[in-house]
Design a protein around this motif. Structure first.
Motif, PDB file in Angstrom:
ATOM      1  N   SER A  95       0.827  -1.204   0.000  1.00  0.00           N
ATOM      2  CA  SER A  95       0.000   0.000   0.000  1.00  0.00           C
ATOM      3  C   SER A  95       0.860   1.251   0.000  1.00  0.00           C
ATOM      4  O   SER A  95       0.576   2.220  -0.720  1.00  0.00           O
ATOM      5  CB  SER A  95      -0.918  -0.013   1.220  1.00  0.00           C
ATOM      6  N   ARG A  96       1.899   1.245   0.811  1.00  0.00           N
ATOM      7  CA  ARG A  96       2.761   2.423   0.911  1.00  0.00           C
ATOM      8  C   ARG A  96       3.429   2.729  -0.423  1.00  0.00           C
ATOM      9  O   ARG A  96       3.521   3.894  -0.834  1.00  0.00           O
ATOM     10  CB  ARG A  96       3.811   2.194   2.003  1.00  0.00           C
ATOM     11  N   ALA A  97       3.874   1.708  -1.125  1.00  0.00           N
ATOM     12  CA  ALA A  97       4.505   1.913  -2.425  1.00  0.00           C
ATOM     13  C   ALA A  97       3.506   2.452  -3.447  1.00  0.00           C
ATOM     14  O   ALA A  97       3.818   3.369  -4.227  1.00  0.00           O
ATOM     15  CB  ALA A  97       5.111   0.599  -2.928  1.00  0.00           C
ATOM     16  N   LEU A  98       2.301   1.901  -3.442  1.00  0.00           N
ATOM     17  CA  LEU A  98       1.286   2.371  -4.383  1.00  0.00           C
ATOM     18  C   LEU A  98       0.888   3.814  -4.099  1.00  0.00           C
ATOM     19  O   LEU A  98       0.710   4.626  -5.021  1.00  0.00           O
ATOM     20  CB  LEU A  98       0.056   1.463  -4.321  1.00  0.00           C
ATOM     21  N   LYS A  99       0.758   4.158  -2.826  1.00  0.00           N
ATOM     22  CA  LYS A  99       0.401   5.529  -2.480  1.00  0.00           C
ATOM     23  C   LYS A  99       1.494   6.507  -2.892  1.00  0.00           C
ATOM     24  O   LYS A  99       1.205   7.640  -3.322  1.00  0.00           O
ATOM     25  CB  LYS A  99       0.138   5.649  -0.977  1.00  0.00           C
ATOM     26  N   ALA A 100       2.742   6.072  -2.778  1.00  0.00           N
ATOM     27  CA  ALA A 100       3.847   6.937  -3.203  1.00  0.00           C
ATOM     28  C   ALA A 100       3.734   7.251  -4.693  1.00  0.00           C
ATOM     29  O   ALA A 100       3.913   8.403  -5.116  1.00  0.00           O
ATOM     30  CB  ALA A 100       5.181   6.271  -2.890  1.00  0.00           C
ATOM     31  N   LEU A 101       3.426   6.223  -5.488  1.00  0.00           N
ATOM     32  CA  LEU A 101       3.251   6.448  -6.927  1.00  0.00           C
ATOM     33  C   LEU A 101       2.053   7.353  -7.189  1.00  0.00           C
ATOM     34  O   LEU A 101       2.134   8.283  -8.016  1.00  0.00           O
ATOM     35  CB  LEU A 101       3.059   5.106  -7.639  1.00  0.00           C
ATOM     36  N   ILE A 107      -9.159  -3.256  -9.362  1.00  0.00           N
ATOM     37  CA  ILE A 107      -8.964  -1.817  -9.557  1.00  0.00           C
ATOM     38  C   ILE A 107      -7.644  -1.557 -10.269  1.00  0.00           C
ATOM     39  O   ILE A 107      -7.576  -0.766 -11.217  1.00  0.00           O
ATOM     40  CB  ILE A 107      -9.008  -1.090  -8.200  1.00  0.00           C
ATOM     41  N   LEU A 108      -6.589  -2.224  -9.803  1.00  0.00           N
ATOM     42  CA  LEU A 108      -5.288  -2.061 -10.468  1.00  0.00           C
ATOM     43  C   LEU A 108      -5.352  -2.529 -11.917  1.00  0.00           C
ATOM     44  O   LEU A 108      -4.640  -2.007 -12.781  1.00  0.00           O
ATOM     45  CB  LEU A 108      -4.206  -2.833  -9.707  1.00  0.00           C
ATOM     46  N   GLY A 109      -6.234  -3.495 -12.172  1.00  0.00           N
ATOM     47  CA  GLY A 109      -6.391  -3.997 -13.538  1.00  0.00           C
ATOM     48  C   GLY A 109      -7.001  -2.979 -14.487  1.00  0.00           C
ATOM     49  O   GLY A 109      -6.935  -3.159 -15.712  1.00  0.00           O
ATOM     50  N   ARG A 110      -7.577  -1.917 -13.944  1.00  0.00           N
ATOM     51  CA  ARG A 110      -8.147  -0.858 -14.788  1.00  0.00           C
ATOM     52  C   ARG A 110      -7.078   0.097 -15.310  1.00  0.00           C
ATOM     53  O   ARG A 110      -7.356   0.940 -16.157  1.00  0.00           O
ATOM     54  CB  ARG A 110      -9.176  -0.053 -13.989  1.00  0.00           C
ATOM     55  N   TYR A 141      -7.311   5.664  -9.213  1.00  0.00           N
ATOM     56  CA  TYR A 141      -7.472   4.213  -9.103  1.00  0.00           C
ATOM     57  C   TYR A 141      -6.446   3.634  -8.124  1.00  0.00           C
ATOM     58  O   TYR A 141      -6.767   2.763  -7.315  1.00  0.00           O
ATOM     59  CB  TYR A 141      -7.289   3.551 -10.469  1.00  0.00           C
ATOM     60  N   VAL A 142      -5.208   4.114  -8.210  1.00  0.00           N
ATOM     61  CA  VAL A 142      -4.144   3.572  -7.365  1.00  0.00           C
ATOM     62  C   VAL A 142      -4.429   3.865  -5.894  1.00  0.00           C
ATOM     63  O   VAL A 142      -4.245   2.995  -5.028  1.00  0.00           O
ATOM     64  CB  VAL A 142      -2.771   4.135  -7.778  1.00  0.00           C
ATOM     65  N   PHE A 143      -4.881   5.086  -5.596  1.00  0.00           N
ATOM     66  CA  PHE A 143      -5.232   5.408  -4.218  1.00  0.00           C
ATOM     67  C   PHE A 143      -6.329   4.465  -3.704  1.00  0.00           C
ATOM     68  O   PHE A 143      -6.271   3.973  -2.576  1.00  0.00           O
ATOM     69  CB  PHE A 143      -5.717   6.856  -4.102  1.00  0.00           C
ATOM     70  N   GLU A 195      -6.087   1.772  -0.603  1.00  0.00           N
ATOM     71  CA  GLU A 195      -6.974   1.837   0.560  1.00  0.00           C
ATOM     72  C   GLU A 195      -7.699   0.504   0.779  1.00  0.00           C
ATOM     73  O   GLU A 195      -7.962   0.110   1.932  1.00  0.00           O
ATOM     74  CB  GLU A 195      -7.963   2.986   0.387  1.00  0.00           C
ATOM     75  N   MET A 196      -8.022  -0.200  -0.294  1.00  0.00           N
ATOM     76  CA  MET A 196      -8.588  -1.542  -0.147  1.00  0.00           C
ATOM     77  C   MET A 196      -7.571  -2.484   0.498  1.00  0.00           C
ATOM     78  O   MET A 196      -7.912  -3.307   1.362  1.00  0.00           O
ATOM     79  CB  MET A 196      -9.005  -2.097  -1.512  1.00  0.00           C
TER      80      MET A 196
END
Length: 238
Positions: free
Chosen positions: A41-47, A169-172, A193-195, A199-200
């Motif tokens: 999650s932390r890595a995705l939020k950074a992006l 969601i990431l698949g979108r 979408y990434v956020f 969060e999920m």
């Protein structure tokens, strides 16, 4: 009839011993998943944070192995190794992250279903313990163990649902460099979408932690129940 009662007590003693030890493992193991999920999650939020504000660039290097300065975030690279390169492909780490989340979802779904079935059976079997006066004051404790484990079963299934939806969601998102740069030049839908996916994942981690706490709460109940059954088996039944 007496033989059946003795056999039931022996079975109850066996379960109290081995399942107590089994649950010691499951009071800890979810926290390993929690750490993995928080890192993801932390890595995705950074992006997502970077993509919400950065201006898209033209390709900056003729080398396909060069990093894309606009798409990369050092925090995501340091945490999960996610590196967008000028080759334009979806980073292997993103592909692996989606696969890992899917595998963890499947593991939780399978475990949750098995545990739910097991607790439904256990609940019915425990009714026979009402016939033992020596266990009268511990009946609620033993049933609470089953209730907690049943909650853990439901929680595991919810973890699976949240992770499955995060992967969907990431698949979108088209994680190729060209598609991301086009999105950054437009409505910036990708970071939204990434956020949401992150969060999920966060909620799945919280649920996993709650499951570990519920299982840990059973330790005292297992101990006192096992000790009482040992006393009954060793001596005349009250």
């Amino acid at each position: 009839m007496e033989a059946e009662r003795d056999q039931l007590l022996l079975t109850v003693r066996n379960l109290a011993r081995f399942h107590r030890e089994h649950e010691k493992f499951y009071s800890e193991s979810p926290f390993h998943d929690v750490i993995r999920l928080h890192r993801s999650s932390r890595a995705l939020k950074a992006l997502a944070e970077r993509w919400s504000v950065v201006a898209p660039l033209e390709r900056t290097s003729p080398s396909p192995f060069a990093g894309a300065p606009d798409l990369n975030d050092d925090r995501a690279t340091e945490t999960l190794g996610i590196l967008f390169m000028e080759s334009g492909d979806e980073p292997a780490e993103i592909t692996r992250l989606k696969a890992d989340l899917g595998a963890l979802a499947e593991a939780n779904r399978t475990t949750g279903q098995w545990l739910a079935d097991a607790m439904a059976t256990a609940w019915d079997v425990l009714e026979a313990l009402l016939a033992y006066p020596g266990l009268a004051d511990l009946l609620a404790e033993r049933h609470r163990i089953v209730t907690n484990d049943w909650q853990c079963a439901t929680t595991a299934q919810l973890v699976a649902r949240n992770l499955d939806r995060a992967v969907a969601i990431l698949g979108r998102i088209d994680f190729t460099a060209a598609a991301l740069r086009a999105d950054l030049a437009g409505d910036r839908i990708a970071p939204r979408y990434v956020f949401s996916a992150a969060e999920m994942i966060d909620h799945a981690a919280d649920l996993a932690a709650q499951s570990a706490v519920l299982t840990h709460e059973n330790e005292r109940r297992w101990r006192i129940f096992h000790d009482r059954v040992e006393q009954i088996v060793a001596g005349p039944e009250p």
